[in-house]
Design an enzyme around this catalytic site. Sequence first.
Site, PDB file in Angstrom:
ATOM      1  N   GLU A 127       0.777  -1.281   0.042  1.00 54.36           N
ATOM      2  CA  GLU A 127      -0.029  -0.050   0.112  1.00 54.36           C
ATOM      3  C   GLU A 127       0.775   1.175  -0.057  1.00 54.36           C
ATOM      4  O   GLU A 127       0.384   2.101   0.926  1.00 54.36           O
ATOM      5  CB  GLU A 127      -0.863  -0.073   1.208  1.00 54.36           C
ATOM      6  CG  GLU A 127      -1.937  -1.162   1.135  1.00 54.36           C
ATOM      7  CD  GLU A 127      -2.955  -1.189   2.350  1.00 54.36           C
ATOM      8  OE1 GLU A 127      -2.860  -0.391   3.069  1.00 54.36           O
ATOM      9  OE2 GLU A 127      -3.718  -2.250   2.235  1.00 54.36           O
ATOM     10  N   ASN A 169       2.138  -5.181  -3.238  1.00 54.87           N
ATOM     11  CA  ASN A 169       0.887  -5.471  -2.968  1.00 54.87           C
ATOM     12  C   ASN A 169       0.108  -4.091  -2.639  1.00 54.87           C
ATOM     13  O   ASN A 169       0.434  -3.431  -2.132  1.00 54.87           O
ATOM     14  CB  ASN A 169       0.666  -6.330  -1.786  1.00 54.87           C
ATOM     15  CG  ASN A 169      -0.722  -6.918  -1.563  1.00 54.87           C
ATOM     16  OD1 ASN A 169      -1.202  -7.506  -2.453  1.00 54.87           O
ATOM     17  ND2 ASN A 169      -0.909  -6.772  -0.283  1.00 54.87           N
ATOM     18  N   HIS A 205     -10.270  -6.076  -2.625  1.00 57.35           N
ATOM     19  CA  HIS A 205     -11.310  -6.060  -1.613  1.00 57.35           C
ATOM     20  C   HIS A 205     -12.522  -4.947  -2.133  1.00 57.35           C
ATOM     21  O   HIS A 205     -12.601  -3.954  -2.704  1.00 57.35           O
ATOM     22  CB  HIS A 205     -10.875  -5.031  -0.379  1.00 57.35           C
ATOM     23  CG  HIS A 205      -9.862  -5.641   0.698  1.00 57.35           C
ATOM     24  ND1 HIS A 205     -10.178  -6.671   1.172  1.00 57.35           N
ATOM     25  CD2 HIS A 205      -8.658  -5.463   0.703  1.00 57.35           C
ATOM     26  CE1 HIS A 205      -9.083  -7.098   1.844  1.00 57.35           C
ATOM     27  NE2 HIS A 205      -8.038  -6.345   1.506  1.00 57.35           N
ATOM     28  N   GLU A 233      -6.082 -10.642  -1.587  1.00 58.60           N
ATOM     29  CA  GLU A 233      -6.996 -10.431  -0.371  1.00 58.60           C
ATOM     30  C   GLU A 233      -8.457 -10.249  -0.637  1.00 58.60           C
ATOM     31  O   GLU A 233      -9.194  -9.665   0.042  1.00 58.60           O
ATOM     32  CB  GLU A 233      -6.563  -9.141   0.486  1.00 58.60           C
ATOM     33  CG  GLU A 233      -5.217  -8.935   0.832  1.00 58.60           C
ATOM     34  CD  GLU A 233      -4.714  -7.802   1.876  1.00 58.60           C
ATOM     35  OE1 GLU A 233      -5.776  -6.978   1.986  1.00 58.60           O
ATOM     36  OE2 GLU A 233      -3.390  -7.542   1.837  1.00 58.60           O
ATOM     37  N   ASP A 235     -12.118 -10.232  -0.959  1.00 58.16           N
ATOM     38  CA  ASP A 235     -13.596 -10.508  -0.440  1.00 58.16           C
ATOM     39  C   ASP A 235     -14.517  -9.378  -1.004  1.00 58.16           C
ATOM     40  O   ASP A 235     -14.009  -8.418  -1.707  1.00 58.16           O
ATOM     41  CB  ASP A 235     -13.465 -10.200   1.040  1.00 58.16           C
ATOM     42  CG  ASP A 235     -12.827  -8.864   1.682  1.00 58.16           C
ATOM     43  OD1 ASP A 235     -12.921  -7.957   0.787  1.00 58.16           O
ATOM     44  OD2 ASP A 235     -12.354  -8.563   2.932  1.00 58.16           O
TER      45      ASP A 235
HETATM   46  C1  XIL Z   1      -6.559  -6.066   8.174  1.00 52.18           C
HETATM   47  C2  XIL Z   1      -6.892  -7.479   8.932  1.00 52.18           C
HETATM   48  O1  XIL Z   1      -7.964  -8.018   8.366  1.00 52.18           O
HETATM   49  C3  XIL Z   1      -7.445  -6.949  10.425  1.00 52.18           C
HETATM   50  O2  XIL Z   1      -7.790  -8.089  11.133  1.00 52.18           O
HETATM   51  C4  XIL Z   1      -6.714  -5.746  10.968  1.00 52.18           C
HETATM   52  O3  XIL Z   1      -7.324  -5.197  12.107  1.00 52.18           O
HETATM   53  C5  XIL Z   1      -6.325  -4.746   9.951  1.00 52.18           C
HETATM   54  O4  XIL Z   1      -5.799  -5.104   8.768  1.00 52.18           O
HETATM   55  N1  XIL Z   1      -4.872  -4.331   3.607  1.00 52.18           N
HETATM   56  C6  XIL Z   1      -4.053  -5.317   3.966  1.00 52.18           C
HETATM   57  C7  XIL Z   1      -4.229  -6.209   5.271  1.00 52.18           C
HETATM   58  O5  XIL Z   1      -2.971  -5.576   3.398  1.00 52.18           O
HETATM   59  O6  XIL Z   1      -3.319  -6.440   5.873  1.00 52.18           O
HETATM   60  C8  XIL Z   1      -5.557  -5.750   5.861  1.00 52.18           C
HETATM   61  O7  XIL Z   1      -5.929  -6.819   7.057  1.00 52.18           O
HETATM   62  C9  XIL Z   1      -6.663  -5.393   5.068  1.00 52.18           C
HETATM   63  C10 XIL Z   1      -6.419  -4.339   4.212  1.00 52.18           C
END
Ligand code: XIL
Length: 300
Positions: A127, A169, A205, A233, A235
Amino acid sequence: ADTLGASAAQSGRYFGTAIEPGYFGEQPYVNTLNQEFNSVVAENNMKWETTEPAQGQFDFSGGDQVVGHAESQGMQVRGHTLVWHSQLAPWAQQLTGDALNQAMVDHINGVAGHYQGQIASWDVVNEAFDEDGTRRDDSHFQQQLGDGYIEQAFRTADAADPNAQLCYNDFNTDGINAKSNGVYDMVADFKARGVPIDCVGFQTHLSTDTDLSTYQQNLQRFADLGVDVHVTELDVGGSGTAQADAYRTVTESCLAVERCKGITVWGITDAYSWRAEETPLLFDANYQKKEAYGAVLEAL
Ligand code: XIL
């Protein structure tokens, strides 16, 4: 095949999930994990605040549980993440200039060195870009070290674990847009100059109204630069057929891109999702398969 992992394996890919070892005591959690997935990533346990809570004092207890479980089940492991402005240890947040640069190098050597040989792909930097495609200006690393910290992180990780694939990422890079253009230009520059980058992770996401019309094309243009691509990641906030359709589109897009190595969903059950109220995962709070699960299995 009738599980996500076995179906993905038919095309040489993995299907993974983020996990929290704190839930290993719950039988349906572990059963679903072992049955369905052939890759894992620590949802939180390999982040800086957890692995180096005080400078030079490493804590690998949670990460080691993740890796140990994966090895006992023959699963791959993704590493997440070495350098990120968020979930950074407070002590590092206080460092400036050369001291921060040295702390970053030491952190990468400590964590990637500890897991050397056990990680298929590391999210080396997470990020680092803003939505407009420029470098994120609220990152402590960016503010203190400037653009060059990303290259230095990749070079350091490459030396610490020469066999791991090294990924950049990010989120909201899931289509062709200003942010993904910024990442694209950085990856093109790294490839041109021989900076060791092997892959790009697309967090993915989503919600049911996300525009996925350029999703596959975006994965493909990165692959054409000579890097692998990973859905890291996944969802999708929502429910029913709209949610299933988004999952199907992402899965079909990955399968259509030869260098798309696999898909990781960001958790097993809606009950423990970081977006729990949006019910974004493939299994409901009672570990029942959702419509989205069927769509993914069919697409794999
Ligand atoms: C999130 C986790 O799912 C949570 O449990 C935590 O409180 C915060 O981080 N991008 C990422 C992940 O790269 O590491 C994040 O994970 C979600 C967004």
